[in-house]
Design a protein around this motif. Structure first.
Motif, PDB file in Angstrom:
ATOM      1  N   LEU A  81       4.341   4.022  -0.022  1.00 34.36           N
ATOM      2  CA  LEU A  81       3.690   3.388   1.134  1.00 34.36           C
ATOM      3  C   LEU A  81       3.673   1.863   1.053  1.00 34.36           C
ATOM      4  N   PRO A  83      -5.613   3.441   3.049  1.00 32.77           N
ATOM      5  CA  PRO A  83      -6.567   3.393   1.929  1.00 32.77           C
ATOM      6  C   PRO A  83      -7.857   2.651   2.269  1.00 32.77           C
ATOM      7  N   LEU A  90       3.271   6.854  -3.590  1.00 32.82           N
ATOM      8  CA  LEU A  90       3.354   7.592  -2.333  1.00 32.82           C
ATOM      9  C   LEU A  90       4.409   6.985  -1.408  1.00 32.82           C
ATOM     10  N   THR A 150      -4.725   1.405  -7.869  1.00 31.84           N
ATOM     11  CA  THR A 150      -4.628   1.698  -6.447  1.00 31.84           C
ATOM     12  C   THR A 150      -3.248   1.289  -5.931  1.00 31.84           C
ATOM     13  N   TYR A 151      -2.797   0.146  -6.380  1.00 26.89           N
ATOM     14  CA  TYR A 151      -1.458  -0.310  -6.019  1.00 26.89           C
ATOM     15  C   TYR A 151      -0.422   0.730  -6.438  1.00 26.89           C
ATOM     16  N   LYS A 152      -0.618   1.266  -7.651  1.00 29.49           N
ATOM     17  CA  LYS A 152       0.342   2.250  -8.176  1.00 29.49           C
ATOM     18  C   LYS A 152       0.400   3.506  -7.324  1.00 29.49           C
ATOM     19  N   ILE A 153      -0.793   3.991  -6.939  1.00 32.40           N
ATOM     20  CA  ILE A 153      -0.838   5.186  -6.082  1.00 32.40           C
ATOM     21  C   ILE A 153      -0.062   4.948  -4.799  1.00 32.40           C
ATOM     22  N   VAL A 154      -0.354   3.815  -4.173  1.00 30.38           N
ATOM     23  CA  VAL A 154       0.315   3.508  -2.913  1.00 30.38           C
ATOM     24  C   VAL A 154       1.824   3.405  -3.144  1.00 30.38           C
TER      25      VAL A 154
END
Lengths: 293, 357, 285
Positions: free
Chosen positions: C145, C155, C143, C136-140
């Motif tokens: 963010l 999120p 992006l 989840t950290y990676k996605i953010v």
């Protein structure tokens, strides 16, 4: 449960659920699936590429003494938080329920710790038990205890359990009180007419009637101790001393972020996922049963 | 105002046939009551006219327009629901004006219409109140007010009085009748209460398991029921049905009980169901020959009348006699039947064979 | 109760008062600590009665932040509080809006993917941040963010709990209201705004209390996302401040900050107690 009467529209419902579903997919499903994927991969030494290692990350975990230890610590921690929290709240709820005067005021004065963040609860209790100025630390020292929870693992566990339980008492208390107030007074009066004394009434009437609430709270408290106490641990002990308060959630964060072991952390995530799913299923089984009650 | 025409209207829920094909023509300004027990399809029929249920087959016309595929809001109807369906968070005024506001009527127009409706229904003192601050009867009036302000061509009522207590029900029934006389709007009214049906209706539609058994004026339905079902449903206490054999101009109930037939009946010999209303029997006067003797099980005292429940030839029978006749449980009075008021039905189909002329 | 037992009643009141005292004790101490100078608080044990420095220490916490060993640039609590308010209110409002919309879709429409969506929302209950931290950290991060309000808030605004609560409430709204609205000429969105949302006021208030507290008390998530002090929340700051056992701490200011950190959510719970209890008990049905 279904509505008999609905609107008819081709596209509108999709538009309505879109924000929720988009966030769910991007920030829940995708990362969760990535955790599963990473749990079977290992990065090379430079972190530039990764390769498939099957169950090796999991195997490594279960050979890791620290991980097994973290399991034991989590089990001890959640058992203590659950039993202490439920025991104390039940006594308080039963006491408050039988007092006609003041029950509402007591309720107001007991529910507010629910609003305190776990990390802040940790800070507050850390100060109360702080070696030196801490009032409880001083009391314990007066009693001859060699008190320093920063150095003694057992004492550290004691403090995190106190902080985590303190925060959860209000929640348990509210649900027990609601459960007690839902028991029809006529039932208790009937038992009294049958000659049952208060103590007996509690064991034979009140407690069995309260058992659905009790069961529900056990699950909720275990979930709380497992997953929502990161802040307590992080602010009070950082998992220490010597990993004596390193619960699973703390370890998964530590291994992933501080130790940069992506595969291992992902494997831990997958195991935690299995635990949440198990607990959720148990919880919803219970709800179904309650429906047929 | 408009007429409403139903042609072969059917409704299926999956394989279940709820309405089997109803034809009716409601005249402009007429007050039609659809009556029947719960589950007979009367509400479904009303909701199809309203456009709240899709029509499986057939056509519904309001005025000269087929409305099968027209939204409820566009049908120029207004509906009063059983539980009133008032918007709980809106005041009486807002409830009544909501539909007009959606249609973008001018403030002044809305004001006049609401005030006029409030005046008719004596709701002026309550316009700023919320529904929960009103009594049952007042909520009922608000529900009607919401219908009136729309000035629709057709009023639809779905058991509007069934949530009220008995006294209020009688009072509101009168008000609805008065309102109809005043406004003259075509009205379709659904109820399970036959007294409501009889008192309100210009014409009655008696529904039975998804079919309209009979459509006619209250007098007509009462005097000439088309089926045993209608005979049994309309009239209280219900019509008595006795199995009989008709032969040589006589109806034979048992070996002992043989009745003459009304003048003018010519009925082929065979087995029939004989219908006798409880009010068409009386106690034999001294010296008069009784048609039959009733073994009274229970005498129910109603005040003005007494209902005698008993058995004739093994079949249940109820008789309404004046109270002062002084009968009580286990009497055995001799009864005279008003022969000219007998009804005769086919035993198999329940269809009418002969009724009083 | 059935028996009149004045002694048992007295014992009961005593138990409750003792419990209230113990539950409130750490906060009492925090306030006391915040009212003394650092020298007074460093005594063993610290004083148990209030001192005169409460305003000074609170002002210092608000506008300067505590002085810390090894941490450069203390963040004033006023910035942290502002971030906490932004995060808590946006999360609560965001959750309420998207949950109202999706509950409306799921209850008031029939469409092919309805069940799948319902289960997708349900499954999020089983995926707390804690079990998917790194991806989840990676996605953010991907992006862009990290260290943004959007990254802190977006999120977290998916909500199965709120969706289920609103769904449950919508199920109790009589069908006739929808029919009356249809006859009045209201379309779906008009019905939603004019009828459903006003009727849901109590549920919305209940959800607001629960989710405001949820947002305010977030810890792990801001710990991951906000490395820049400008985006940190007050709860995160409290947890990070108390680090090593022997370091020199400005305890009066830190405890003053801790009180500031718990005051807003506690005030919300106490002032909105009715809705809070309702929200808590109903979401768990």
């Amino acid at each position: 449960m279904e509505k008999r009467v609905v609107f008819h529209n081709r596209f509108l419902p999709y538009l309505l659920v879109a924000p929720q579903i988009a966030i769910t997919v991007i920030f829940f499903f995708w990362p969760a699936s990535q955790a599963v994927v990473q749990s079977v991969l290992r990065e090379d030494a430079f972190g530039t590429s990764s390769y498939f290692v099957g169950m090796e990350n999991f195997a490594a975990l279960f050979e890791d003494d620290y991980y097994l230890n973290s399991f034991k610590i989590t089990a001890l921690f959640s058992t203590l938080v659950t039993t202490l929290g439920l025991g104390i709240s039940l006594v308080l709820a039963v006491t408050a329920d039988r007092l006609i005067r003041g029950a509402t005021i007591y309720k107001t004065l007991l529910i507010w710790p629910y609003a305190v963040a776990p990390a802040v609860a940790g800070a507050l209790w850390g100060f109360v038990f702080l070696p030196g100025p801490g009032v409880f630390a001083w009391l314990l020292a007066q009693m001859g205890v060699d008190w320093n929870f920063h150095l003694n693992g057992g004492q550290a566990m004691f403090v995190v359990v106190v902080a985590a339980t303190w925060k959860q008492i209000s929640y348990n208390f509210l649900f027990f009180l609601a459960g007690l107030q839902a028991i029809p007074k006529s039932l208790i009066e009937a038992a009294a007419i049958d000659g049952a004394k208060p103590f007996r009434r509690f064991w034979t009437i009140i407690l069995p009637m309260l058992s659905p609430t009790l069961f529900f709270l056990i699950v909720v408290n275990v979930v709380y101790a497992f997953f929502e106490t990161f802040g307590v641990i992080h602010s009070l002990t950082r998992g220490g001393p010597a990993k004596s308060t390193e619960i699973l959630v703390y370890k998964v964060w530590y291994d992933g972020f501080e130790a940069q072991d992506l595969g291992g952390s992902a494997a831990q995530s997958v195991i935690l996922m299995a635990i949440v799913i198990g607990l959720t299923v148990i919880q919803f089984r219970y709800i179904e049963r309650k429906v047929h009650y | 105002m408009a007429k409403v025409t139903l042609k072969g209207v059917k409704k299926n829920y999956g394989p279940v046939k709820a309405i089997h094909g109803v034809d009716m023509e409601i005249k402009d300004g007429e007050f039609i009551v659809i009556v029947g027990p719960s589950g007979c399809g009367k509400s479904t029929l009303l909701r199809m006219i309203a456009g709240l249920e899709a029509i499986t087959d057939g056509t519904i016309q309001i005025g000269d327009r087929v409305v099968n595929n027209i939204e409820p809001a566009e049908r120029d109807i207004a509906m009063v629901f059983q539980n009133y369906a008032l918007y709980p968070h809106m005041s009486v005024y807002e409830n009544m004006s909501y539909g007009l506001r959606i249609r973008g009527r001018s403030k002044a127009d809305i004001e006049t219409r609401v005030q006029r409706a409030a005046e008719i229904l004596q709701l002026q003192p309550y316009l700023q109140r919320k529904p929960r601050e009103l009594s049952g009867g007042q909520r009922q009036r608000v529900a009607m007010g919401r219908a009136i302000v729309r000035e629709p061509s057709v009023f639809l009522f779905d058991e509007p009085l069934s949530n009220l207590d008995a006294k209020l029900r009688v009072q509101m029934r009168l008000e609805i009748k008065r309102l109809h006389q005043q406004l003259g709007v075509t009205s379709v009214y659904v109820t399970h209460d036959q007294v409501e049906a009889m008192t309100l209706a210009d014409r009655l539609v008696v529904m039975n398991q998804g079919r309209a058994d009979q459509i006619g004026s209250p007098q007509d339905v009462y005097n000439h029921p088309a089926t045993t079902y209608v005979g049994g449903f309309i009239g209280s206490p219900a019509m008595n049905f006795l199995t009989c054999r008709i032969d040589t101009g006589q109806a034979k109930l048992t070996d002992d009980v043989i009745l003459p037939l009304p003048a003018g009946w010519s009925v082929p010999a065979g087995e029939y169901s004989l219908g006798i209303r409880p009010e068409n029997l009386r106690i034999a006067r001294a010296g008069e020959t009784a048609h039959l003797q009733l073994d009274v099980d229970v005498a129910e005292e109603l005040g003005a009348d007494t209902l005698l429940h008993g058995k004739i030839a093994g079949e249940e029978m109820v008789v309404r006699v004046p109270s002062h006749a002084g009968f009580h449980d286990h009497s055995r009075p001799g009864l005279v039947i008003d022969i000219e008021r007998l009804h005769l039905f086919d035993r198999e189909s329940g269809l009418r064979v002969a009724t009083p002329g | 109760m059935i028996e009149r037992r004045p002694i048992a009643d007295a014992v009961g009141h005593l138990i409750m008062l003792a419990a209230i005292f113990i539950v409130a004790f750490p906060i009492y101490l925090a306030v006391i600590a915040a009212s003394h100078t650092i020298q007074d608080v460093s005594q063993t044990p610290m004083p148990l009665l209030p001192g005169a420095e409460l305003l000074t220490n609170t002002a210092r916490a608000l506008f300067d932040g505590p002085q810390l060993v090894g941490v450069s640039g203390a963040t004033p609590a006023i910035v942290l509080l502002m971030n906490s308010f932004i995060m808590a209110i946006s999360i609560a409002v965001g959750k309420i809006i998207i949950s109202l919309l999706s509950a409306f879709a799921i209850v008031y429409f029939r469409f092919p993917l309805r069940n799948i969506f319902f289960w997708m929302i349900f499954i999020t209950l089983m995926l707390p941040v804690e079990v998917r931290i790194i991806p989840t950290y990676k996605i953010v991060a991907d992006l862009g963010l990290l260290d943004t309000y959007t990254g802190l808030i977006l999120p977290l605004i998916a909500s199965a709990t709120a969706t289920f609560l609103f769904r449950q409430f919508f199920m109790t709204v009589p069908d006739e209201l929808l029919e009356a609205a249809r006859i009045d000429g209201a379309g779906p969105m008009r019905f939603f705004w004019d009828v459903l949302v006003p009727l849901s006021r109590t549920s919305i208030a209940a959800m607001f209390v629960i989710q405001f507290i949820y947002g305010w008390n977030q810890y792990l998530w801001p710990l991951l996302i906000a490395s820049d002090y400008k985006y940190q929340t007050i709860v995160l700051a409290i947890g990070r401040l108390i680090r090593a056992p022997d370091a020199f701490y400005e305890w009066p200011v830190i405890m003053g900050m801790a009180v500031l950190a718990l005051l807003p959510p506690v005030a919300v719970v106490v002032l909105m107690q009715r809705w809070f209890v309702k929200g808590l008990v109903e979401t768990e049905k």
